[in-house]
Design an enzyme around this catalytic site. Structure first.
Site, short mmCIF file in Angstrom:
data_model
loop_
_atom_site.label_atom_id
_atom_site.label_comp_id
_atom_site.label_asym_id
_atom_site.label_seq_id
_atom_site.Cartn_x
_atom_site.Cartn_y
_atom_site.Cartn_z
N VAL A 125 0.84 -1.20 0.00
CA VAL A 125 0.00 0.00 0.00
C VAL A 125 0.87 1.25 0.00
CG1 VAL A 125 -1.88 1.22 1.15
CG2 VAL A 125 -1.76 -1.28 1.29
N TYR A 126 1.85 1.27 0.87
CA TYR A 126 2.77 2.41 0.94
C TYR A 126 3.49 2.60 -0.40
CZ TYR A 126 6.86 5.18 2.30
OH TYR A 126 7.84 6.14 2.38
N GLY A 127 4.01 1.52 -0.95
CA GLY A 127 4.74 1.59 -2.21
C GLY A 127 3.88 2.11 -3.35
#
EC number: 1.1.1.294
Length: 367
Positions: A201-203
């Site tokens: 998700v962060y990436g």
């Protein structure tokens, strides 16, 4: 004669680099106080960036979701300014006298909060020269299926939507300023499109920011507003450490740095940035090479074999920070100059070598 040529060339490289470095140092010293807004700046890298701007004599607006955190951080940063003033020499004291820190609560996911932040900055500072979208969250290293709906919503809203909203509002203000302004979005794992297992998700948000940056560059081609990226690399912050495993921490020993160290490199470059589309990075190829070559020395510098932190707390680390960082040194300028200007170094070295050879009275090659 061959020895003279090589010695002249070496002297030219040294003198050429020193000339270029001096120009960078002069530019930095002439740079007046900057008005800076930093989101997510009550801890970690954001707080370290705010401190470095203040020690450069700038005026800074900090922002965070928590009003209590904002007030506490303002108090700490004001103490850092006073510590700097108490040990600074006359010239540095004059620079530090311009420093000012204010702050307000802001949830970058909420458009109305972002608008209030912009209005607050204008009321307090009069204009905004630099805006840094530093607010971000991760929620740990784990498979996607273990993330809750709220986790995913918060990560995407903070990292991506928040940066979009803040950039829009900052541009709305800067485009009407005589000198425009500069906006920095923070790169992170996944920015280049590479896979980020356990932080999917962060990436994906960082990859989206890179596309946003590319599109915005073309949209603002004729604008007075510069849009840039800042890549801090791996920084020892709560964002990085949340949910990290023992294996992660062993890797952190090699390539991670403290927030203060990274901020010390990024801030001088942000202060004198020109144009648009610049990418300011801490973890450059030479630094990566040095980290790999000195890996055996770095082992255990942040975490021991059991993953326990062995580095000092923030309060202890910055006790003498103001004294040691109040001045922009010649070595800092040299690093900035040689970082991306090898062509300039080469050109100046040729000129200086020619002057040295000419003044030596010996025949020039080919004569």
């Amino acid at each position: 004669m061959n020895e003279l040529i090589w010695y002249s060339w070496l002297g030219g490289v040294i003198i050429g680099t020193m000339i270029g470095t001096n120009s960078v140092l002069e530019e930095h010293c002439k740079a007046g106080p900057r008005n800076v807004v930093i989101t997510g700046s009550t801890r970690g890298l954001g707080k370290a960036l705010a401190r470095e701007f203040l020690l450069s004599g700038d005026r800074v607006v900090i922002a965070s979701r928590s009003p209590e955190s904002v007030l506490q951080t303002i108090k700490e940063l004001e103490e850092n300014i006073q510590e700097g003033l108490s040990v600074a020499k006359k010239k540095e004291r004059k620079t530090l006298s311009h420093a000012k820190v204010v702050g307000t609560a802001c949830d970058v996911c909420k458009p109305e909060d972002v608008k209030k932040l912009v209005n607050f900055a204008i009321n307090e500072l009069g204009s905004v020269d630099i805006w840094i979208n530093n607010a971000g969250t991760n929620k740990g290293f784990r498979p996607l299926v273990t993330f809750s709906d709220d986790d995913i919503t918060q990560i995407v809203s903070t990292n991506l939507v928040g940066s979009l909203l803040c950039t829009r509002e900052a541009m709305n203000v800067m485009q009407y300023q005589d000198k425009g302004g500069h906006i920095f979005n923070m790169d992170g794992a996944g920015s280049g499109g590479s896979s980020t297992p356990l932080t999917a998700v962060y990436g994906s948000t960082k990859c989206g920011l890179r596309q946003f940056q590319s599109s915005l560059l073309k949209e603002s081609r004729r604008s007075k507003v510069g849009v840039h990226t800042a890549s801090p690399g791996m920084v020892l912050t709560d964002l990085l450490l949340s949910g990290s495993s023992l294996r992660n921490k062993q890797m952190f020993n090699l390539i991670c740095e403290l927030p203060e160290t990274v901020a010390r490199t990024l801030v001088p470059r942000m202060r004198v940035v020109k144009g648009s589309g610049k990418a300011i990075s801490y973890l450059t190829p030479p630094r990566i090479l040095v980290a790999l070559v000195t890996a055996w020395v770095r082992w255990g510098r942040w975490f021991d074999d059991e993953g326990r932190a062995v580095y000092a707390a923030e309060a202890d680390r910055i006790r003498n920070w103001a004294e040691s960082r109040a001045r922009f040194s010649f070595t800092d300028a040299m690093e900035m100059y040689t970082e991306n200007t090898w062509v300039s170094v080469f050109s100046l070295s040729v000129v200086c070598a020619f002057i040295i050879l000419s003044s030596s009275g010996g025949p020039l090659p080919g004569t």
